[in-house]
Design an enzyme around this catalytic site. Structure first.
Site, PDB file in Angstrom:
ATOM      1  N   CYS A 121       7.209  -7.045   7.180  1.00  0.00           N
ATOM      2  CA  CYS A 121       8.302  -6.439   7.939  1.00  0.00           C
ATOM      3  C   CYS A 121       8.765  -7.431   8.996  1.00  0.00           C
ATOM      4  CB  CYS A 121       7.821  -5.154   8.617  1.00  0.00           C
ATOM      5  SG  CYS A 121       9.125  -4.223   9.454  1.00  0.00           S
ATOM      6  N   CYS A 154       3.588   8.552   0.952  1.00  0.00           N
ATOM      7  CA  CYS A 154       4.091   7.591   1.935  1.00  0.00           C
ATOM      8  C   CYS A 154       4.211   6.249   1.229  1.00  0.00           C
ATOM      9  CB  CYS A 154       3.118   7.531   3.109  1.00  0.00           C
ATOM     10  SG  CYS A 154       3.570   6.340   4.372  1.00  0.00           S
ATOM     11  N   CYS A 182      -0.819   5.744   9.980  1.00  0.00           N
ATOM     12  CA  CYS A 182       0.397   5.056  10.413  1.00  0.00           C
ATOM     13  C   CYS A 182       0.068   3.749  11.105  1.00  0.00           C
ATOM     14  CB  CYS A 182       1.172   5.905  11.415  1.00  0.00           C
ATOM     15  SG  CYS A 182       1.743   7.452  10.771  1.00  0.00           S
ATOM     16  N   CYS A 221       7.110  -4.953  15.562  1.00  0.00           N
ATOM     17  CA  CYS A 221       6.620  -3.938  16.500  1.00  0.00           C
ATOM     18  C   CYS A 221       5.169  -4.257  16.859  1.00  0.00           C
ATOM     19  CB  CYS A 221       6.738  -2.539  15.892  1.00  0.00           C
ATOM     20  SG  CYS A 221       8.446  -2.111  15.478  1.00  0.00           S
ATOM     21  N   CYS A 244       2.055  -2.228  15.317  1.00  0.00           N
ATOM     22  CA  CYS A 244       2.011  -1.972  13.877  1.00  0.00           C
ATOM     23  C   CYS A 244       1.384  -3.143  13.121  1.00  0.00           C
ATOM     24  CB  CYS A 244       3.433  -1.732  13.366  1.00  0.00           C
ATOM     25  SG  CYS A 244       3.518  -1.470  11.582  1.00  0.00           S
ATOM     26  N   GLU A 274       0.830  -1.187   0.000  1.00  0.00           N
ATOM     27  CA  GLU A 274       0.000   0.000   0.000  1.00  0.00           C
ATOM     28  C   GLU A 274       0.876   1.253   0.000  1.00  0.00           C
ATOM     29  OE1 GLU A 274      -4.092  -1.476   2.102  1.00  0.00           O
ATOM     30  OE2 GLU A 274      -2.521  -0.781   3.431  1.00  0.00           O
TER      31      GLU A 274
HETATM   32  N1  SAH Z   1       9.689   0.781   9.797  1.00  0.00           N
HETATM   33  C1  SAH Z   1       9.827   2.208   9.684  1.00  0.00           C
HETATM   34  C2  SAH Z   1       8.813   2.831   8.737  1.00  0.00           C
HETATM   35  C3  SAH Z   1       7.403   2.326   8.809  1.00  0.00           C
HETATM   36  S1  SAH Z   1       6.503   2.710  10.292  1.00  0.00           S
HETATM   37  C4  SAH Z   1       9.746   2.860  11.062  1.00  0.00           C
HETATM   38  O1  SAH Z   1       9.556   2.142  12.039  1.00  0.00           O
HETATM   39  O2  SAH Z   1       9.942   4.052  11.174  1.00  0.00           O
HETATM   40  C5  SAH Z   1       6.261   4.444  10.190  1.00  0.00           C
HETATM   41  C6  SAH Z   1       5.856   5.081  11.500  1.00  0.00           C
HETATM   42  O3  SAH Z   1       4.557   4.646  11.915  1.00  0.00           O
HETATM   43  C7  SAH Z   1       6.808   4.759  12.652  1.00  0.00           C
HETATM   44  O4  SAH Z   1       7.174   5.937  13.311  1.00  0.00           O
HETATM   45  C8  SAH Z   1       5.961   3.890  13.560  1.00  0.00           C
HETATM   46  O5  SAH Z   1       6.350   4.005  14.890  1.00  0.00           O
HETATM   47  C9  SAH Z   1       4.580   4.430  13.307  1.00  0.00           C
HETATM   48  N2  SAH Z   1       3.504   3.512  13.647  1.00  0.00           N
HETATM   49  C10 SAH Z   1       3.466   2.186  13.430  1.00  0.00           C
HETATM   50  N3  SAH Z   1       2.303   1.659  13.868  1.00  0.00           N
HETATM   51  C11 SAH Z   1       1.575   2.693  14.350  1.00  0.00           C
HETATM   52  C12 SAH Z   1       0.274   2.809  14.921  1.00  0.00           C
HETATM   53  N4  SAH Z   1      -0.513   1.749  15.073  1.00  0.00           N
HETATM   54  N5  SAH Z   1      -0.148   4.038  15.292  1.00  0.00           N
HETATM   55  C13 SAH Z   1       0.637   5.119  15.119  1.00  0.00           C
HETATM   56  N6  SAH Z   1       1.856   5.079  14.589  1.00  0.00           N
HETATM   57  C14 SAH Z   1       2.335   3.882  14.206  1.00  0.00           C
END
Ligand code: SAH
Length: 353
Positions: free
Chosen positions: A114, A107, A343, A118, A121, A94
């Site tokens: 991945c 974006c 995000c 995390c 996410c 996406e």
């Molecule tokens: N892997 C990279 C890029 C993808 S995530 C990274 O970690 O930076 C992009 C951003 O989205 C990151 O700052 C991450 O912390 C945030 N993110 C991921 N899941 C989220 C969620 N459920 N709510 C808000 N931000 C989130």
């Protein structure tokens, strides 16, 4: 599928001379081809009208030109547009267009899935499938640009866009395709983008940060922390958490100083996990007096576990601690929440992962 050919768009700018030479074509033909593929975002061989028909046929027999099949386009109430693309091997990624004050932000994804795991996410849920190819990264940008040209965003800078690697995947874990994509993006005859309009966002694995520091591409950097001490960060970000927070921040600072740019720290605010004032004070101590700013991102809940965003007052109190310590902190609501484009939410509805 298995019959897919190599992707022409994945070639770095310097490689096109080899393509024309191998076909016995003069060098300028390679330049013309590169202009079509990288500069113009051509998606059909027929578009390349200044190339000899016979060579186009040979190229079409040897290379794939398009790698992304648009499967869905959703528009959020706030103007955010989300795109679902099907890749040649049947996987999906996406990409999102977010309207900003004076421009659009694209974006884009760097991987299918991945490996960072995390907890907050959605992309992490299914693990890593594979890195994207450079051409798959570039084609996302070109298709988004075409969409922006076809349907402009009045008041958002019309055709100008920034690119952030904040979609699916950990960009520094996909280093080779990322480096090639950056070369194509900043090539004056490619996408012709200024480094200032590009932002890599990383969860900060040590190897990736070290590579970035050595390569010094000069683009902007966002470090996603989600914990100011090693133990709490590891709980939420198990794989990036193997790198101590202090070390990740040091590497990011060194990169930022070399690039002459302030580094952004992205902090996901999760109720009861990352919203405590003690965490805020630890974070403030870590960053005070250093070239960082903080983006506080209230978590976009995934509704498959108990993690959620804190109440507004908690968010403001957290921000206040940072501000009082002289650390610039901004609250960032991500766009497109109503269409799961925000995000951490990408890929949710479709896979149910
Ligand atoms: N892997 C990279 C890029 C993808 S995530 C990274 O970690 O930076 C992009 C951003 O989205 C990151 O700052 C991450 O912390 C945030 N993110 C991921 N899941 C989220 C969620 N459920 N709510 C808000 N931000 C989130």
């Amino acid at each position: 599928m298995s019959e897919s050919k190599p992707l022409l768009r994945s070639l770095v700018p310097a490689a096109f001379a080899g393509v024309s030479a191998a076909a016995g074509q003069p060098r300028y033909r390679g330049d013309q081809l590169r202009h079509w593929v990288h500069g113009r975002g051509a998606l059909a061989w027929d578009a390349m009208t200044n190339l000899p028909r016979a060579w186009r046929d040979d190229l079409a027999a040897a290379w794939d030109l398009a790698a992304l099949e648009p499967e869905a386009r959703q528009v959020s109430a706030d103007g955010t547009r989300k795109f679902l693309f099907r890749l040649r091997d049947g996987h999906h990624v996406e990409s999102v267009i977010i309207p900003m004050a004076h421009h659009a932000t694209f974006c884009v994804s760097s991987q299918v899935g991945c490996a960072m795991a995390c907890r907050f996410c959605a992309t992490a849920r299914g693990g890593l499938v594979r890195d994207l190819e450079p051409g798959e990264i570039i084609e996302q940008i070109q298709r988004l640009e075409a969409d922006l040209v076809a349907v402009p965003m009045p008041g958002h800078g019309e055709r100008s866009f920034n690119v952030v690697f904040m979609g699916m995947g950990e960009p520094l874990d996909a280093w080779d395709p990322l480096a090639a994509a950056l070369a194509i993006m900043t090539d004056p005859d490619g996408l012709g983008m200024s480094k200032r309009r590009i932002q890599i966002s990383t969860s900060g694995p040590r190897e990736g940060l070290a590579r970035l520091l050595a390569a010094a591409p000069g683009v902007g950097l966002t470090l996603s922390l989600g914990g100011a001490d090693d133990e709490s960060r590891r709980r939420l970000m198990p794989v990036p958490g193997r790198t101590p927070v202090a070390e990740a921040v040091d590497l990011a600072e060194r990169y930022g100083r070399a690039a002459g740019r302030r580094v952004t720290v992205a902090w996901v605010l999760i109720e009861g996990r990352t919203d405590g004032l003690q965490q805020a004070r630890t974070l403030a101590r870590l960053l005070a007096g250093r070239p960082f700013k903080v983006n506080l991102i209230p978590m976009n809940p995934l509704h498959d576990d108990d993690l959620d965003r804190p109440a507004r007052e908690r968010t403001l109190a957290f921000q206040q601690v940072l501000t009082d310590a002289g650390v610039a902190a901004f609250i960032r609501e991500s766009g497109g929440r109503d269409i799961d484009a925000a995000c951490g939410q990408l890929r949710r509805r479709r896979t149910g992962a």
